[in-house]
Enzyme design. Structure first.
Site, PDB file in Angstrom:
ATOM      1  CG  ASP A  59     -45.924  82.905  77.803  1.00 17.85           C
ATOM      2  OD1 ASP A  59     -46.125  83.032  76.580  1.00 17.85           O
ATOM      3  OD2 ASP A  59     -44.934  83.384  78.384  1.00 17.85           O
ATOM      4  CE1 TYR A 158     -47.718  93.185  65.878  1.00 22.62           C
ATOM      5  CE2 TYR A 158     -47.879  94.397  63.810  1.00 22.62           C
ATOM      6  CZ  TYR A 158     -48.481  93.715  64.850  1.00 22.62           C
ATOM      7  OH  TYR A 158     -49.841  93.540  64.847  1.00 22.62           O
TER       8      TYR A 158
HETATM    9  N1  LIG Z   1     -54.810  96.540  67.238  1.00 20.13           N
HETATM   10  C1  LIG Z   1     -54.434  96.599  65.974  1.00 20.13           C
HETATM   11  O1  LIG Z   1     -54.518  97.666  65.341  1.00 20.13           O
HETATM   12  C2  LIG Z   1     -53.936  95.385  65.263  1.00 20.13           C
HETATM   13  C3  LIG Z   1     -53.677  95.503  63.895  1.00 20.13           C
HETATM   14  C4  LIG Z   1     -53.221  94.396  63.203  1.00 20.13           C
HETATM   15  C5  LIG Z   1     -53.054  93.190  63.867  1.00 20.13           C
HETATM   16  N2  LIG Z   1     -53.299  93.098  65.200  1.00 20.13           N
HETATM   17  C6  LIG Z   1     -53.088  91.792  65.835  1.00 20.13           C
HETATM   18  O2  LIG Z   1     -54.276  91.383  66.481  1.00 20.13           O
HETATM   19  C7  LIG Z   1     -53.935  90.551  67.600  1.00 20.13           C
HETATM   20  C8  LIG Z   1     -54.598  91.101  68.854  1.00 20.13           C
HETATM   21  O3  LIG Z   1     -54.115  92.420  69.047  1.00 20.13           O
HETATM   22  P1  LIG Z   1     -54.812  93.465  70.031  1.00 20.13           P
HETATM   23  O4  LIG Z   1     -54.679  94.788  69.398  1.00 20.13           O
HETATM   24  O5  LIG Z   1     -56.146  92.966  70.458  1.00 20.13           O
HETATM   25  O6  LIG Z   1     -53.779  93.412  71.263  1.00 20.13           O
HETATM   26  P2  LIG Z   1     -53.983  93.679  72.830  1.00 20.13           P
HETATM   27  O7  LIG Z   1     -55.174  94.518  73.081  1.00 20.13           O
HETATM   28  O8  LIG Z   1     -52.637  94.149  73.300  1.00 20.13           O
HETATM   29  O9  LIG Z   1     -54.275  92.198  73.418  1.00 20.13           O
HETATM   30  C9  LIG Z   1     -53.298  91.210  73.297  1.00 20.13           C
HETATM   31  C10 LIG Z   1     -53.876  89.904  73.774  1.00 20.13           C
HETATM   32  O10 LIG Z   1     -52.874  88.870  73.599  1.00 20.13           O
HETATM   33  C11 LIG Z   1     -52.658  88.245  74.850  1.00 20.13           C
HETATM   34  N3  LIG Z   1     -51.273  87.802  74.947  1.00 20.13           N
HETATM   35  C12 LIG Z   1     -50.156  88.548  74.747  1.00 20.13           C
HETATM   36  N4  LIG Z   1     -49.065  87.781  74.915  1.00 20.13           N
HETATM   37  C13 LIG Z   1     -49.501  86.546  75.220  1.00 20.13           C
HETATM   38  C14 LIG Z   1     -48.861  85.333  75.519  1.00 20.13           C
HETATM   39  N5  LIG Z   1     -47.523  85.223  75.551  1.00 20.13           N
HETATM   40  N6  LIG Z   1     -49.627  84.233  75.792  1.00 20.13           N
HETATM   41  C15 LIG Z   1     -50.970  84.321  75.790  1.00 20.13           C
HETATM   42  N7  LIG Z   1     -51.646  85.453  75.518  1.00 20.13           N
HETATM   43  C16 LIG Z   1     -50.908  86.551  75.237  1.00 20.13           C
HETATM   44  C17 LIG Z   1     -53.010  89.301  75.902  1.00 20.13           C
HETATM   45  O11 LIG Z   1     -53.278  88.674  77.122  1.00 20.13           O
HETATM   46  P3  LIG Z   1     -53.173  89.503  78.535  1.00 20.13           P
HETATM   47  O12 LIG Z   1     -54.440  90.302  78.649  1.00 20.13           O
HETATM   48  O13 LIG Z   1     -53.053  88.435  79.549  1.00 20.13           O
HETATM   49  O14 LIG Z   1     -51.946  90.367  78.437  1.00 20.13           O
HETATM   50  C18 LIG Z   1     -54.240  89.903  75.242  1.00 20.13           C
HETATM   51  O15 LIG Z   1     -55.364  89.083  75.428  1.00 20.13           O
HETATM   52  C19 LIG Z   1     -52.406  90.539  67.680  1.00 20.13           C
HETATM   53  O16 LIG Z   1     -51.905  89.397  67.049  1.00 20.13           O
HETATM   54  C20 LIG Z   1     -52.017  91.780  66.904  1.00 20.13           C
HETATM   55  O17 LIG Z   1     -50.727  91.678  66.361  1.00 20.13           O
HETATM   56  C21 LIG Z   1     -53.729  94.182  65.923  1.00 20.13           C
END
Ligand SMILES: NC(=O)c1ccc[n+]([C@@H]2O[C@H](COP(=O)([O-])OP(=O)(O)OC[C@H]3O[C@@H](n4cnc5c(N)ncnc54)[C@H](OP(=O)(O)O)[C@@H]3O)[C@@H](O)[C@H]2O)c1
Length: 254
Positions: A59, A158
């Site tokens: 984490d 956020y």
């Molecule tokens: N999707 C979008 O449209 C978007 C847009 C702008 C920015 N982002 C950013 O891109 C990044 C990835 O987002 P995503 O959309 O791919 O999210 P996601 O599909 O929800 O995946 C989140 C990832 O972060 C991991 N995680 C969450 N909390 C954690 C913790 N405390 N310690 C270690 N790992 C942790 C999760 O692990 P588990 O599988 O173990 O839960 C998962 O691998 C984030 O920073 C998000 O803010 C996303």
């Protein structure tokens, strides 16, 4: 051989980054809260692509876990050339900023902002001791968001967390440039992952109605490819640079 650490590599954008770096020849350490056994699809994706990877269950919001991540990565790989601070979470509940709870604020800030601040600190201290490889000692990429600069009043915590990530990029880019460690930031737009499952239909409709100049959802590999480019030796006179990977969303239009 170059080595990369990708937080949140178990799915979504982080998996897209791990995959792209892996197929370009990096050994990749993936960090996620869930153990690998809980993510069989991820294992399949990485194996099918022939990625050489290790999995660290941790984490990133916990100080002891951050230290363990760095210790494990250096004991596995010896050297680390790329850190991608990608792990992140959405607000516990999307609601009016006037109803935001301190609990949700602390939760989001601890994972999205505090974790990259202090994981980068631990990694940078180790990277600085490494010999140059090519033109640099290392590359750090922070995954921020369009919400670093764009107000969304139903996920205020956020937005604050990602604005903080953008300053983290500037601070470490400034501090680490003399060490030849370069720091970049990617601001993803609307990327198809679990994070926006609940608003999938709404965003699809907005995209179809012309929200984005490049009129489609972003995909995790769009971010992965941008990270791969930044980690190459092709951007060695740039640091602290922000790249929007958002289908042109940031363009002000009339
Ligand atoms: N999707 C979008 O449209 C978007 C847009 C702008 C920015 N982002 C950013 O891109 C990044 C990835 O987002 P995503 O959309 O791919 O999210 P996601 O599909 O929800 O995946 C989140 C990832 O972060 C991991 N995680 C969450 N909390 C954690 C913790 N405390 N310690 C270690 N790992 C942790 C999760 O692990 P588990 O599988 O173990 O839960 C998962 O691998 C984030 O920073 C998000 O803010 C996303």
């Amino acid at each position: 051989m170059k080595n990369a650490l990708v937080t949140g590599g178990s799915r979504g954008i982080g998996l897209g980054i791990a995959r792209e770096l892996g197929v370009s020849g990096y050994r990749v350490a993936i960090v996620a809260t869930r153990p690998e056994e809980a993510c069989p699809e991820t294992t399949r994706t990485l194996n099918e692509a022939g990625v050489d990877y290790a999995w660290i269950t941790a984490d990133v919001s916990r100080q002891g876990d951050r230290q363990r991540i760095v210790d494990e990565v250096y004991s596995l790989f010896g050297e680390l050339h790329v850190l991608v601070n990608n792990a992140g979470v959405m607000a516990k509940e999307r609601c009016d900023i006037l109803d935001m709870t301190e609990d949700s604020y602390d939760y989001v800030m601890s994972i999205n902002t505090k974790a990259p601040m202090f994981l980068t600190q631990l990694v940078a201290r180790r990277m600085m001791e490494q010999p140059l490889q090519g033109a640099k000692r290392g590359t750090i990429v922070n995954i921020a968001s369009l919400n670093s600069a764009v107000s969304s009043i139903r996920r205020g915590e956020y937005c604050v967390s990602k604005a903080g990530v953008s300053m983290i990029t500037q601070l470490y880019a400034d501090r680490l440039a003399p060490e030849r460690i370069y720091v970049y930031e990617i601001r993803p737009g609307i990327i198809k992952t679990d994070m926006n499952l609940k608003v999938r239909a709404l965003y699809t409709e907005q995209i179809e109605n012309g929200l984005l100049p490049i009129g489609r959802w972003g995909m995790p590999e769009d971010i992965g490819k941008a990270v791969r480019a930044l980690c190459s030796d092709d951007f060695c006179y740039s640091t602290g640079t922000v790249i929007d990977v958002d289908g042109g969303f940031h363009i002000r239009r009339l």
